[in-house]
Design a protein around this motif. Structure first.
Motif, PDB file in Angstrom:
ATOM      1  N   GLN A   1      47.938  38.153  45.527  1.00  0.00           N
ATOM      2  CA  GLN A   1      47.495  37.140  44.593  1.00  0.00           C
ATOM      3  C   GLN A   1      48.313  37.183  43.310  1.00  0.00           C
ATOM      4  OE1 GLN A   1      46.001  37.212  40.916  1.00  0.00           O
ATOM      5  NE2 GLN A   1      45.461  39.011  42.095  1.00  0.00           N
ATOM      6  N   ASP A   2      48.600  38.408  42.795  1.00  0.00           N
ATOM      7  CA  ASP A   2      49.345  38.510  41.538  1.00  0.00           C
ATOM      8  C   ASP A   2      50.793  38.043  41.709  1.00  0.00           C
ATOM      9  OD1 ASP A   2      48.116  39.094  39.113  1.00  0.00           O
ATOM     10  OD2 ASP A   2      47.645  41.136  39.749  1.00  0.00           O
ATOM     11  N   VAL A   3      51.357  38.269  42.886  1.00  0.00           N
ATOM     12  CA  VAL A   3      52.704  37.769  43.165  1.00  0.00           C
ATOM     13  C   VAL A   3      52.691  36.238  43.054  1.00  0.00           C
ATOM     14  CG1 VAL A   3      54.434  37.455  45.003  1.00  0.00           C
ATOM     15  CG2 VAL A   3      53.415  39.723  44.601  1.00  0.00           C
TER      16      VAL A   3
ATOM     17  N   VAL B   1      50.088  34.821  27.413  1.00  0.00           N
ATOM     18  CA  VAL B   1      49.204  35.975  27.293  1.00  0.00           C
ATOM     19  C   VAL B   1      48.039  35.792  28.243  1.00  0.00           C
ATOM     20  CG1 VAL B   1      47.923  37.457  25.719  1.00  0.00           C
ATOM     21  CG2 VAL B   1      49.673  35.943  24.824  1.00  0.00           C
ATOM     22  N   GLU B   2      47.949  36.670  29.212  1.00  0.00           N
ATOM     23  CA  GLU B   2      46.784  36.636  30.094  1.00  0.00           C
ATOM     24  C   GLU B   2      45.766  37.653  29.608  1.00  0.00           C
ATOM     25  OE1 GLU B   2      46.720  37.343  34.672  1.00  0.00           O
ATOM     26  OE2 GLU B   2      45.307  38.737  33.737  1.00  0.00           O
ATOM     27  N   PHE B   3      44.543  37.212  29.441  1.00  0.00           N
ATOM     28  CA  PHE B   3      43.492  38.170  29.108  1.00  0.00           C
ATOM     29  C   PHE B   3      42.171  37.718  29.705  1.00  0.00           C
ATOM     30  CE2 PHE B   3      41.510  35.719  25.618  1.00  0.00           C
ATOM     31  CZ  PHE B   3      42.533  34.863  25.271  1.00  0.00           C
TER      32      PHE B   3
ATOM     33  N   VAL C   1      45.675  40.697  49.743  1.00  0.00           N
ATOM     34  CA  VAL C   1      45.067  41.693  48.857  1.00  0.00           C
ATOM     35  C   VAL C   1      45.310  41.296  47.392  1.00  0.00           C
ATOM     36  CG1 VAL C   1      45.256  43.566  50.545  1.00  0.00           C
ATOM     37  CG2 VAL C   1      47.149  43.138  48.975  1.00  0.00           C
ATOM     38  N   TYR C   2      44.770  42.106  46.510  1.00  0.00           N
ATOM     39  CA  TYR C   2      44.888  41.873  45.062  1.00  0.00           C
ATOM     40  C   TYR C   2      46.349  41.623  44.646  1.00  0.00           C
ATOM     41  CZ  TYR C   2      44.120  43.128  40.082  1.00  0.00           C
ATOM     42  OH  TYR C   2      44.063  43.154  38.717  1.00  0.00           O
ATOM     43  N   MET C   3      47.255  42.444  45.178  1.00  0.00           N
ATOM     44  CA  MET C   3      48.669  42.328  44.807  1.00  0.00           C
ATOM     45  C   MET C   3      49.265  40.985  45.267  1.00  0.00           C
ATOM     46  SD  MET C   3      51.087  43.864  43.252  1.00  0.00           S
ATOM     47  CE  MET C   3      50.620  45.592  43.135  1.00  0.00           C
TER      48      MET C   3
ATOM     49  N   VAL D   1      40.916  34.120  37.037  1.00  0.00           N
ATOM     50  CA  VAL D   1      39.581  34.409  37.552  1.00  0.00           C
ATOM     51  C   VAL D   1      39.715  34.901  38.985  1.00  0.00           C
ATOM     52  CG1 VAL D   1      37.292  33.508  37.992  1.00  0.00           C
ATOM     53  CG2 VAL D   1      38.589  32.681  36.041  1.00  0.00           C
ATOM     54  N   ASN D   2      39.335  36.140  39.210  1.00  0.00           N
ATOM     55  CA  ASN D   2      39.354  36.689  40.562  1.00  0.00           C
ATOM     56  C   ASN D   2      38.067  36.261  41.254  1.00  0.00           C
ATOM     57  OD1 ASN D   2      41.033  39.178  38.930  1.00  0.00           O
ATOM     58  ND2 ASN D   2      41.944  38.290  40.761  1.00  0.00           N
ATOM     59  N   ASP D   3      38.167  35.082  41.876  1.00  0.00           N
ATOM     60  CA  ASP D   3      36.958  34.404  42.362  1.00  0.00           C
ATOM     61  C   ASP D   3      36.771  34.514  43.872  1.00  0.00           C
ATOM     62  OD1 ASP D   3      39.167  32.906  43.032  1.00  0.00           O
ATOM     63  OD2 ASP D   3      38.234  30.978  42.627  1.00  0.00           O
TER      64      ASP D   3
ATOM     65  N   PRO E   1      38.134  38.040  34.565  1.00  0.00           N
ATOM     66  CA  PRO E   1      36.970  38.673  35.180  1.00  0.00           C
ATOM     67  C   PRO E   1      36.899  38.431  36.690  1.00  0.00           C
ATOM     68  CG  PRO E   1      36.347  36.581  34.230  1.00  0.00           C
ATOM     69  CD  PRO E   1      37.825  36.747  33.947  1.00  0.00           C
ATOM     70  N   ASN E   2      36.082  39.208  37.341  1.00  0.00           N
ATOM     71  CA  ASN E   2      35.689  38.939  38.719  1.00  0.00           C
ATOM     72  C   ASN E   2      34.385  38.139  38.669  1.00  0.00           C
ATOM     73  OD1 ASN E   2      37.798  40.610  39.474  1.00  0.00           O
ATOM     74  ND2 ASN E   2      36.476  42.415  39.559  1.00  0.00           N
ATOM     75  N   THR E   3      34.164  37.320  39.689  1.00  0.00           N
ATOM     76  CA  THR E   3      32.972  36.457  39.597  1.00  0.00           C
ATOM     77  C   THR E   3      31.737  37.058  40.272  1.00  0.00           C
ATOM     78  OG1 THR E   3      33.702  35.217  41.531  1.00  0.00           O
ATOM     79  CG2 THR E   3      34.275  34.317  39.378  1.00  0.00           C
TER      80      THR E   3
HETATM   81  N1  ARG Z   1      39.848  40.860  37.742  1.00  0.00           N
HETATM   82  C1  ARG Z   1      40.529  42.107  37.654  1.00  0.00           C
HETATM   83  C2  ARG Z   1      39.515  43.219  37.394  1.00  0.00           C
HETATM   84  O1  ARG Z   1      38.446  42.943  36.900  1.00  0.00           O
HETATM   85  C3  ARG Z   1      41.561  42.139  36.569  1.00  0.00           C
HETATM   86  C4  ARG Z   1      42.669  41.147  36.708  1.00  0.00           C
HETATM   87  C5  ARG Z   1      43.799  41.448  35.809  1.00  0.00           C
HETATM   88  N2  ARG Z   1      44.857  40.498  35.875  1.00  0.00           N
HETATM   89  C6  ARG Z   1      45.764  40.403  36.862  1.00  0.00           C
HETATM   90  N3  ARG Z   1      46.666  39.456  36.776  1.00  0.00           N
HETATM   91  N4  ARG Z   1      45.770  41.242  37.856  1.00  0.00           N
HETATM   92  O2  ARG Z   1      39.809  44.367  37.665  1.00  0.00           O
END
Ligand code: ARG
Length: 593
Positions: free
Chosen positions: A335-337, A121-123, A331-333, A163-165, A126-128
């Motif tokens: 990283q998720d891959v 479970v990912e929850f 990009v964001y994607m 953590v989107n750091d 946050p962004n830093t």
């Molecule tokens: N940090 C992102 C935001 O605040 C959400 C990340 C969600 N999780 C993921 N695996 N993309 O929008």
């Protein structure tokens, strides 16, 4: 002990066999809970059995009912309404239950076994560049309570955070701090680290807007101005330097992120939230990049003349998706891959839940398709738990306008309100200051958590602080108060034996036992539906029922000692289930309040 559903299943099958000489296939025996308007606890639907009985529905039901009640002391009586056989469970069964499994504080919990599902479970995630806000509170509460509920339902659960750091947004706060910070630190300013960094993010944004306005006044189109503002160009430059591992930029990044982590830790501690593993985008984006480049080499992805790399999802009914920019940055994607791939390698999950707001529905749809295209068969195991937005009664919260509801501020406010209320009611006067603090914290946080968790995750909602703390509504404090009342009865009855005894249970007592009997099924349902509100609303119903009972009957002053000890046992069990269920929601219950 066998659950009554299975017992009835077996009894019904035996009845069919004995009456008509055929052992019915399992799926022909359908058992439901009896609808409220009829007498009974469980209902057997007889229609699927008519092919075997070769009799009309009424007669089939009657013959089966007679046979079943005769053959089991668990069943007391039956009634046939059309093709439905309604069975009433006997007092013996309820008494056995109250005297058996229900006594355990872990009643309703299953332990994970060898074969049980592995769930990640990912929850939070946050962004830093800024502190946590009200939306994160819903996210954190949903994720952590789901993890607990699934664990109680016997799954193997791992809680993870992403953590989107790194990225342009982080560079924006860094840049503003470099320009205007004059060396300010959490220590020098007395500010919580995440708030301090957030302050510079807002400063960046204000400066950017001023630049855009003056460019527009100077004759540029808004679009050009927004894309070409010099301060944005500076932030982009900083990001390029970050990717090139420029030492100065990296040091600033590490320093400012470390401030933010300290701040987040404090917020998580207050919320009662922990993780098994924290993943950082600054590490996983590399894996993503490698996977994308391999996909390109294998001819699954394609390159545009400008050098950027894309996935073509038009055959899947979606658009084309950028995976690497022309300058090679990800990009964001991307990283998720990489993150998903790494997690699967480490944990081999059967299910991976992303607790993320519904504004990212498209992102997760694309993520699954991209992973599938790249040949990862486990892509179907990713599930986006897409929750609705939370607002305050005043109106929408928007991060850009600076009207965000800060998570820390909101928690402060809840505790202050709890304190003000209890002072007004004069409830806590004779408690020590420490105990008073603890109770106010428990009540304030309980109000917040319960109010948010009692709502179906998919729905948008308004968090109403005043309503959430009302002792008389469907609230956390109402349930906490019920619990505290129970503890007070138990303290007074301390020393008295708790046992079921020989006497009968009255209608209200049976009703409580019946409700508690549902608790294990509620846990399973909530785990399957990924919906903690089922647990929350169950606890509310149980508390209401208990308060009715408490109002109608005396517990310690019951007629006979037998009755006292039976009622004390019942009260204790109700308290245990409330504590256990509130625990699944991450809510503490006070011993007194
Ligand atoms: N940090 C992102 C935001 O605040 C959400 C990340 C969600 N999780 C993921 N695996 N993309 O929008």
């Amino acid at each position: 002990m066998q659950r009554i559903g299975q017992i009835i299943q077996t009894l019904a099958a035996e009845a069919v066999r004995d009456l008509w000489g055929v052992i019915p296939p399992v799926d022909k025996i359908q058992i439901q809970k009896t609808r409220r308007e009829f007498t009974g606890d469980f209902t057997v639907v007889v229609f699927p059995l008519l092919g075997i009985s070769k009799r009309p529905p009424e007669q089939t039901g009657n013959q089966m009912g007679m046979h079943m009640v005769e053959h089991s002391e668990m069943l007391e009586s039956f009634e046939v309404i059309k093709g439905f056989l309604n069975l009433t469970v006997s007092m013996t069964y309820w008494k056995q239950q109250l005297d058996g499994d229900m006594r355990s504080p872990r009643f309703g919990f299953l332990d994970a076994s060898q074969g049980s599902a592995r769930v990640m479970v990912e929850f939070s995630s946050p962004n830093t560049n800024k502190p946590l806000h009200l939306g994160h509170i819903r996210n954190n509460l949903l994720g952590s309570s789901l993890a607990r509920i699934m664990e109680a339902a016997g799954r193997q659960v791992r809680k993870v955070n992403l953590v989107n750091d790194r990225g342009i947004h982080i560079c924006k706060s860094m840049l503003a701090w470099q320009k205007w910070g004059r060396g300010e630190t959490p220590a020098s300013s007395g500010m919580k680290g995440d708030h301090l960094v957030g302050k510079y993010y807002v400063m960046y944004d204000q400066a950017y807007k001023r630049e855009v306005e003056s460019l527009v006044e100077g004759g540029m189109t808004r679009k050009e101005a927004e894309a070409g503002a010099p301060i944005l160009e500076e932030a982009r430059e900083m990001l390029r330097k970050w990717e090139d591992e420029d030492p100065e930029v990296r040091t600033l990044w590490e320093t400012m992120n470390s401030w933010v982590y300290k701040g987040f830790e404090e917020t998580y501690r207050r919320l009662g939230i922990t993780f098994d593993t924290i993943y950082y985008e600054s590490e996983t984006f590399r894996f993503g990049k490698e996977i994308v480049l391999k996909g390109l080499a294998d001819g699954i992805l394609y390159r545009e003349p400008d050098g950027s790399v894309w996935a073509d999802l038009t055959a899947e009914g979606l658009d084309r998706k950028l995976l690497l920019r022309s300058d090679g940055t990800s990009v964001y994607m991307t990283q998720d891959v990489g993150t998903a791939h790494q997690r699967y390698g480490e944990y081999g999950f059967d299910l991976h839940i992303y607790v993320v707001g519904n504004e990212q529905d498209y992102h997760f749809k694309v993520l699954v398709l991209v992973l599938k295209k790249l040949g990862f068969e486990w892509a179907d195991r990713l599930y986006h738990l897409s929750y609705g937005m939370v607002e305050l009664p005043e109106g929408k919260m928007k991060s850009r306008e600076g009207t965000v509801v800060d998570a820390d501020d909101l928690m402060d406010e809840m505790e202050t309100t709890a304190r003000a209320m209890s002072e007004e009611l004069g409830k806590l006067e004779d408690y020590s200051p420490e105990e008073r603090d603890r109770i106010c914290r428990q009540v304030g946080m309980g109000a917040l958590k319960y109010f948010i968790l009692k709502v179906d995750p998919k729905k948008n909602m308004t968090f109403n602080p005043v309503e959430s703390i009302d002792f008389n509504g469907n609230t956390g404090p109402f349930i906490q108060y019920t619990y505290a009342r129970i503890q007070s009865v138990l303290r007074k009855g301390n020393g008295t034996a708790m046992k079921v005894g020989r006497g009968e249970l009255n209608e209200k007592e049976i009703q409580l036992v019946r409700m508690i009997h549902d608790y294990p099924d509620i846990i399973t349902e909530a785990a399957d539906a990924l919906n903690p509100s089922l647990v929350a609303n169950f606890l509310y119903d149980l508390s209401k029922e208990f308060n009715q009972f408490y109002h109608d009957f005396s517990i310690l002053g019951a007629d006979t000692p037998d009755q006292v000890s039976k009622r004390l046992l019942l009260v204790k069990v109700v308290g245990q289930v409330i504590e256990s269920g509130m625990g699944l929601l991450g809510i503490e219950v006070p011993q007194r309040m």
